[in-house]
Design a protein around this motif. Sequence first.
Motif, PDB file in Angstrom:
ATOM      1  N   ASP A 112      13.340  64.759 112.615  1.00 43.61           N
ATOM      2  CA  ASP A 112      13.035  64.283 114.137  1.00 43.61           C
ATOM      3  C   ASP A 112      12.997  65.747 115.008  1.00 43.61           C
ATOM      4  O   ASP A 112      14.281  66.061 115.261  1.00 43.61           O
ATOM      5  CB  ASP A 112      13.952  63.086 114.607  1.00 43.61           C
ATOM      6  CG  ASP A 112      13.322  62.501 115.902  1.00 43.61           C
ATOM      7  OD1 ASP A 112      12.801  63.104 116.824  1.00 43.61           O
ATOM      8  OD2 ASP A 112      13.208  61.329 115.829  1.00 43.61           O
ATOM      9  N   GLU A 221      11.210  59.752 110.644  1.00 41.18           N
ATOM     10  CA  GLU A 221      10.174  60.847 111.396  1.00 41.18           C
ATOM     11  C   GLU A 221       9.042  61.122 110.141  1.00 41.18           C
ATOM     12  O   GLU A 221       9.649  61.426 109.045  1.00 41.18           O
ATOM     13  CB  GLU A 221      10.835  61.768 112.076  1.00 41.18           C
ATOM     14  CG  GLU A 221       9.883  62.796 112.745  1.00 41.18           C
ATOM     15  CD  GLU A 221       9.337  62.302 114.038  1.00 41.18           C
ATOM     16  OE1 GLU A 221       8.271  63.054 114.476  1.00 41.18           O
ATOM     17  OE2 GLU A 221       9.833  61.295 114.574  1.00 41.18           O
ATOM     18  N   LYS A 310      10.047  57.453 116.749  1.00 37.06           N
ATOM     19  CA  LYS A 310       9.710  58.093 115.655  1.00 37.06           C
ATOM     20  C   LYS A 310       8.107  58.151 115.586  1.00 37.06           C
ATOM     21  O   LYS A 310       7.505  57.336 115.640  1.00 37.06           O
ATOM     22  CB  LYS A 310      10.295  57.077 114.282  1.00 37.06           C
ATOM     23  CG  LYS A 310      11.766  57.066 114.244  1.00 37.06           C
ATOM     24  CD  LYS A 310      12.223  58.304 114.136  1.00 37.06           C
ATOM     25  CE  LYS A 310      13.953  58.166 114.290  1.00 37.06           C
ATOM     26  NZ  LYS A 310      14.850  59.381 113.956  1.00 37.06           N
TER      27      LYS A 310
END
Length: 316
Positions: A112, A221, A310
């Motif tokens: 992420d 992610e 995300k």
Amino acid sequence: MALRAGLGSRRRRGALALAAALLAAGLPLTGCTAAGTPQPSIAAGSTAGPTSGMTPASAPLETSQTSAKAPVYWLGRARDGVYLYREFRDADSRDNPIATALRIMMSQKPLDPHYFSPWQSPKKLAASVSGRNYITVDVSDDAFNTGVDEPTAQLAVQQLVYTATAAAASSGLVDAGQPISVMLLVDGRTSQLAFQRVQLGQLMQRDPSMIAPVWIIDPQEGSRLKGSLKVFGRATQPDKPFAWQVLRHDAQGNRSVYVSGTVTSGHDAGHVGEFTFAVNLPPGDYEVRILPAEDASPSATSSTSAWDSKSFTITG
């Protein structure tokens, strides 16, 4: 995939087999607590913790898993401060699971882009577990970035505590029903300063004030999903309402709210704080975001207003 399996006898046998294999390979998993056996204490709190009335009720410990995923915690900026967030990363199940997770934390980048780590890749890193649920981590002093401030240093030490205890618990190497403590050594020495700011030398436990009030567990992610979005997450408080948004990215890279709704964290035993929802979506690039219930305005698309978000892709 949500990783929520319980710690059963079959898993405990697997943990013993893993421990035996690691010992045979020369990887330390027992013994090695610091001289003098300091009494357990919780690391000092941080001014980067919650400031909006969301005091965490608990810091739930990971449970035993059936996959070779390493739980790794990162620092993440969201709304009113910086908190600890978790990702599951691919790892070699034959290696020491605690050292593996810590090596990822110190040497790799989070999936992420909103997460980060102040640690640096160390020349030396070792981890061991005693029969008293004590984890000893020994790193060389090049692991510390001396350019961080006091709150970040406090969070980084807890980042290590969370990652080490998560890896030990999810691998079945400790009794998850008992408190787990961590001793951090620097080049084999106690009473050192982490990041030249945090005094070490005591056993540390998880500080619940530093965990994110809510985060998304699945999807991770960059996930590629087929046909639908299924979100699984966790909050530190039960019965807490949240707003969620799914933003769609157009060909020019602009984002707009495609669908939104609300969800409430659960309170059932064994699933306290968990929440889930699902949305059918056409193919495309999206972002899912979790926000406070009062921030559910369709025009609120800034990532700084979200607790967690995300990016993902829906394939045909």
